[in-house]
Design an enzyme around this catalytic site. Structure first.
Site, PDB file in Angstrom:
ATOM      1  N   HIS A  47       0.811  -1.218   0.000  1.00  0.00           N
ATOM      2  CA  HIS A  47       0.000   0.000   0.000  1.00  0.00           C
ATOM      3  C   HIS A  47       0.851   1.277   0.000  1.00  0.00           C
ATOM      4  O   HIS A  47       0.709   2.104  -0.908  1.00  0.00           O
ATOM      5  CB  HIS A  47      -0.997  -0.057   1.163  1.00  0.00           C
ATOM      6  CG  HIS A  47      -1.642   1.246   1.490  1.00  0.00           C
ATOM      7  ND1 HIS A  47      -2.469   1.912   0.612  1.00  0.00           N
ATOM      8  CD2 HIS A  47      -1.573   2.026   2.596  1.00  0.00           C
ATOM      9  CE1 HIS A  47      -2.883   3.038   1.173  1.00  0.00           C
ATOM     10  NE2 HIS A  47      -2.354   3.135   2.368  1.00  0.00           N
ATOM     11  N   HIS A  71       3.739   6.784   5.551  1.00  0.00           N
ATOM     12  CA  HIS A  71       2.551   7.492   6.029  1.00  0.00           C
ATOM     13  C   HIS A  71       1.726   6.733   7.052  1.00  0.00           C
ATOM     14  O   HIS A  71       0.983   7.344   7.806  1.00  0.00           O
ATOM     15  CB  HIS A  71       1.675   7.966   4.852  1.00  0.00           C
ATOM     16  CG  HIS A  71       0.778   6.903   4.283  1.00  0.00           C
ATOM     17  ND1 HIS A  71       1.135   6.132   3.214  1.00  0.00           N
ATOM     18  CD2 HIS A  71      -0.456   6.482   4.651  1.00  0.00           C
ATOM     19  CE1 HIS A  71       0.152   5.285   2.936  1.00  0.00           C
ATOM     20  NE2 HIS A  71      -0.822   5.474   3.804  1.00  0.00           N
ATOM     21  N   GLU A  75       0.627   5.639  12.792  1.00  0.00           N
ATOM     22  CA  GLU A  75      -0.720   5.166  13.121  1.00  0.00           C
ATOM     23  C   GLU A  75      -0.755   3.657  13.373  1.00  0.00           C
ATOM     24  O   GLU A  75      -1.359   3.197  14.330  1.00  0.00           O
ATOM     25  CB  GLU A  75      -1.643   5.531  11.951  1.00  0.00           C
ATOM     26  CG  GLU A  75      -3.093   5.157  12.138  1.00  0.00           C
ATOM     27  CD  GLU A  75      -3.805   6.088  13.100  1.00  0.00           C
ATOM     28  OE1 GLU A  75      -3.271   7.187  13.330  1.00  0.00           O
ATOM     29  OE2 GLU A  75      -4.878   5.709  13.615  1.00  0.00           O
ATOM     30  N   ASP A  76      -0.089   2.893  12.529  1.00  0.00           N
ATOM     31  CA  ASP A  76      -0.288   1.440  12.555  1.00  0.00           C
ATOM     32  C   ASP A  76       0.823   0.635  13.210  1.00  0.00           C
ATOM     33  O   ASP A  76       0.645  -0.545  13.472  1.00  0.00           O
ATOM     34  CB  ASP A  76      -0.469   0.907  11.119  1.00  0.00           C
ATOM     35  CG  ASP A  76      -1.773   1.409  10.503  1.00  0.00           C
ATOM     36  OD1 ASP A  76      -2.602   1.939  11.269  1.00  0.00           O
ATOM     37  OD2 ASP A  76      -1.938   1.263   9.285  1.00  0.00           O
ATOM     38  N   ASP A 138      -3.116   8.531  -0.753  1.00  0.00           N
ATOM     39  CA  ASP A 138      -3.481   7.418   0.125  1.00  0.00           C
ATOM     40  C   ASP A 138      -4.935   7.009  -0.140  1.00  0.00           C
ATOM     41  O   ASP A 138      -5.253   5.844  -0.343  1.00  0.00           O
ATOM     42  CB  ASP A 138      -3.294   7.877   1.583  1.00  0.00           C
ATOM     43  CG  ASP A 138      -3.781   6.870   2.602  1.00  0.00           C
ATOM     44  OD1 ASP A 138      -3.524   5.665   2.415  1.00  0.00           O
ATOM     45  OD2 ASP A 138      -4.407   7.292   3.597  1.00  0.00           O
ATOM     46  N   ASP A 258     -23.941  12.637 -27.469  1.00  0.00           N
ATOM     47  CA  ASP A 258     -24.047  12.968 -28.879  1.00  0.00           C
ATOM     48  C   ASP A 258     -23.092  14.098 -29.261  1.00  0.00           C
ATOM     49  O   ASP A 258     -23.425  14.976 -30.034  1.00  0.00           O
ATOM     50  CB  ASP A 258     -25.501  13.371 -29.173  1.00  0.00           C
ATOM     51  CG  ASP A 258     -25.800  13.257 -30.656  1.00  0.00           C
ATOM     52  OD1 ASP A 258     -24.952  12.682 -31.375  1.00  0.00           O
ATOM     53  OD2 ASP A 258     -26.853  13.753 -31.080  1.00  0.00           O
TER      54      ASP A 258
HETATM   55 MN    MN Z   1      -2.726   4.441   4.133  1.00  0.00          MN
END
Ligand code: MN
Length: 705
Positions: A47, A71, A75-76, A138, A258
């Site tokens: 990712h 990034h 957070e993770d 992201d 059209d």
């Molecule tokens: Mn992310």
């Protein structure tokens, strides 16, 4: 596949040492996310690499690319911002931190106004606009890979993207992002409708293929004949815009499709107009359809010539003509300004780039002389004078920057402001004077019967809070002064053995006239405020014949009772800080009401000699609610942790420490001055007794200035 190689082959516009930094970020992120997987089953690192590639395709600067790879690590994976600062650089750390913060705020409400505020909040929270660019990339990758998620989650993410992120991309002029985000959202929110339009576009494309080729060829040939170097593309509308057009113009698919769209790019502005002449010569232009967005750019900086022609058999042909720069601006907007150039301007910085972009827009608009409204919007968003904060229910309020929880409380409702006693920001209790920041969630704690504190006036910044506090205090001060004035007058009358209620009305009125007041409350207020002596007012109310006679004859007057709830008209002197149980004396000072001192406070003993008529005997009521500040002076041995033990003993006695101040006296001793809030002398004595038991405490006294 999202491999390191697939990334590095996109980085040939960077210097080798910059590529090295990006590779380092890749390995850092890969290790940090080790063992984590995407919903698709891919290793997580796929990712961030994909996000980084999106930005590399736009030729963004190396710091943005490193931040893109990193990034999600704060957070993770629990890597700290400080670590990123040390291992990479503060700018990269700042961008990653910004992306994490935006990710943490949740968009709940459906209201249009709320979505607009949310977008503003997001931009306001961002000091470096690259945070938004990384966040958009992201989101774009997450939208591309949304298919593996649970349908409900898919809908939520798609709705949020359509309401928040696509409009932000549009506002920043990033058309490519907007178009792809909108189509992905449409696919996820209305898969059936999207499918139908896609199939229709496809079969339509088959039918049109010949026609498109013929028009393109005739355009190219004619431009070549005139020796203009130009590229001609066939254009297709994106499916969401077809859907929107069908909905807003109530037209069937065929009517919207059209039309044949082409774009012609050239290398100079001059060429734009030459191309225009050529195509108008080739096919007849439809009157009223020519637009010159080169001379008069669209509000978000878009520049192009638009015209519609009548082609073979009368088919309408829409043509856009622009330079390559205009094309880059139309596709990538603000991001076009990050196109990596070999001379990086370290002094410039991200915010300057954003300012540059705005300045460019502004100049374009001024030259063109059209509305500045859009610029004003973007400017406010990027350099805001406002903060955007959440209510506990998830609504967003806009306040001037520098606002405090008290401003917030008054903006919710006057009653909330008037009765607020404390506040939580993001679940933490904070002083009411704390400045709010965008993205904060504010919870105001109110108490029935609480009232505004005059000290608030020193930090509130909204007019609403200020005027409401003033108004309240004025009213309250008056009613408190009137009440105290009445009590002082009653006491003065008691010295003459007269009860207030027994005084005839006409005598009250006469006394009022003599004193120059309109109502009796005005007179009482004046007494309560200490502007005039109750004894003098009382004497005016006496029957004429009794005047001066019983003055000395009465019993010793009973002391005035202090309950501690009188409000602003009774103040406790800061020099001696009396608490219930102390023997006290009241002093009337003009305009301030009464100030209570401890009976042997130096200030009051000298005043008793000089102005005895202003000093009053007072007593504490039997039962007193509330807390009173008292100062302690403690000599403490310099022992590790002594101060902490001191503080914990105090809190065990259920006492609040208001301030604490430590000065080293010498190598062995420190002097601690502490202001604590106690109920009365007994409470204070208990605390002192407990403190004495501490080994480190040498000496402890109640301090007075
Ligand atoms: Mn992310």
């Amino acid at each position: 596949m999202q491999t390191l190689e697939s990334l590095t082959e996109k980085l040939n516009y960077l210097a080798p040492d910059q590529v090295e930094g990006i590779i380092r970020a890749y390995h850092f992120a890969k290790e940090a996310h080790e063992g984590q997987f995407r919903r698709s089953g891919d290793p997580y690192i796929v990712h961030p690499v994909a996000v980084c590639k999106i930005l590399a395709d736009m030729h963004m600067d190396p710091q943005s690319l490193m931040a893109a790879l990193l990034h999600d690590v704060i957070e993770d994976t629990g890597v700290s911002k400080e670590t990123l600062e040390e291992d990479f650089d503060p700018v990269v750390a700042e961008i990653v931190d910004g992306v994490s913060k935006i990710g943490a705020i949740k968009f709940e409400s459906k209201a249009v106004q709320q979505a607009e505020n949310f977008r503003k909040m997001m931009l306001a929270m961002t000091k470096d606009i690259r945070v938004i660019l990384v966040k958009l990339a992201d989101r774009l990758h997450n939208m591309r890979t949304l298919g593996v998620l649970h349908p409900q989650k898919r809908r939520r993410v798609a709705t949020e993207t359509l309401e928040i992120y696509a409009p932000i991309a549009n506002r920043l002029g990033m058309n490519n992002f907007r178009v792809e985000l909108e189509d992905l959202c449409f696919n996820n929110l209305y898969p059936m409708r999207a499918d139908r339009i896609k199939r229709a576009v496809k079969s339509n494309r088959g039918n049109r293929k010949d026609m498109v080729a013929r028009i393109q060829e005739s355009l190219s040939n004619r431009l070549a004949q005139e020796s203009i170097e130009a590229t001609v593309f066939g254009r297709e509308k994106h499916i969401y815009s077809i859907y929107e057009k069908m909905k807003s113009q109530h037209k069937p698919f065929n009517q919207i499709m059209d039309v044949y769209g082409f774009r012609i790019t050239v290398s100079s502005v001059d060429d734009c107009y030459r191309v225009l002449g050529v195509v108008h010569n080739l096919y007849k232009p439809i009157p009223g359809r020519f637009k010159d967005y080169v001379a008069i750019p669209k509000a978000n900086g878009y520049q192009s010539l638009h015209t519609t022609l009548k082609g073979m058999n009368g088919v309408p042909i829409e043509i856009q003509i622009r330079t390559h720069e205009m094309e880059a601006m139309a596709d990538n907007g603000i991001a076009a300004h990050w196109l990596y150039k070999s001379d990086p301007d370290p002094a410039g910085g991200a915010q300057n780039r954003a300012k540059e972009w705005l300045k460019g827009l502004l100049e374009m608009q001024q030259r063109a002389g059209n509305s500045l409204e859009f610029i004003e919007h973007v400017k406010m968003d990027l350099f805001p004078d406002e903060v955007y904060v959440f209510t506990p229910k998830g609504n967003i309020l806009e306040l001037p920057s520098g606002s405090t929880p008290v401003d917030f409380a008054y903006s919710v409702h006057t009653d909330v402001g008037n009765s607020c006693v404390a506040a939580r920001i993001d679940h933490r209790l904070v002083p009411l004077s704390t400045p709010l920041e965008s993205g904060n969630t504010i919870q105001v704690i109110t108490a029935p019967g609480a009232c505004p504190n005059p000290a608030w006036l020193s930090f509130v910044i909204t007019a609403k809070a200020r005027s409401n506090i003033r108004h309240f205090l004025k009213n309250q001060r008056r009613s408190e002064s009137v009440e105290l004035g009445q009590r002082l007058l009653n006491k003065a009358l008691a010295a003459f053995d007269i009860e207030f209620d027994s005084i005839p009305e006409d005598r009250l009125n006469t006394a009022l006239n003599e004193a120059g007041f309109e109502t009796f409350d005005d007179l009482l207020e004046d007494i309560g405020l200490g502007n005039q002596m109750a004894q003098i007012a009382a004497r005016r109310l006496l029957p004429q014949d009794e005047d001066n006679t019983s003055e000395l004859g009465g019993d010793k007057p009973k002391p005035l009772i202090i309950r501690g709830t009188e409000g602003m008209v009774i103040n406790f002197a800061k020099c001696c800080r009396p608490i219930p149980g102390d023997s006290i004396i009241g002093h009337l000072s003009a305009g301030r009401g009464m100030v209570i001192h401890i009976h042997d406070c130096k200030n009051i003993t000298s005043e008793m000699k000089e102005n005895p008529e202003k000093c009053l005997e007072v007593n504490w009521a039997k039962k007193i609610e509330g807390e009173f500040p008292a100062e302690l002076r403690i000599e403490l041995e310099n022992d590790r942790g002594a101060l902490a033990r001191l503080a914990s003993v105090i809190s065990e006695t259920d006492i609040n420490i208001e301030t604490i101040n430590l000065k080293e006296k010498d190598a062995h001793l420190s002097v601690v001055k502490m202001r604590i809030a106690v109920h009365d002398r007994a409470h204070l004595a208990r605390a002192i007794r407990k403190l004495r038991q501490l080994k480190a405490v040498n000496k402890i006294t109640r301090a007075r200035n």
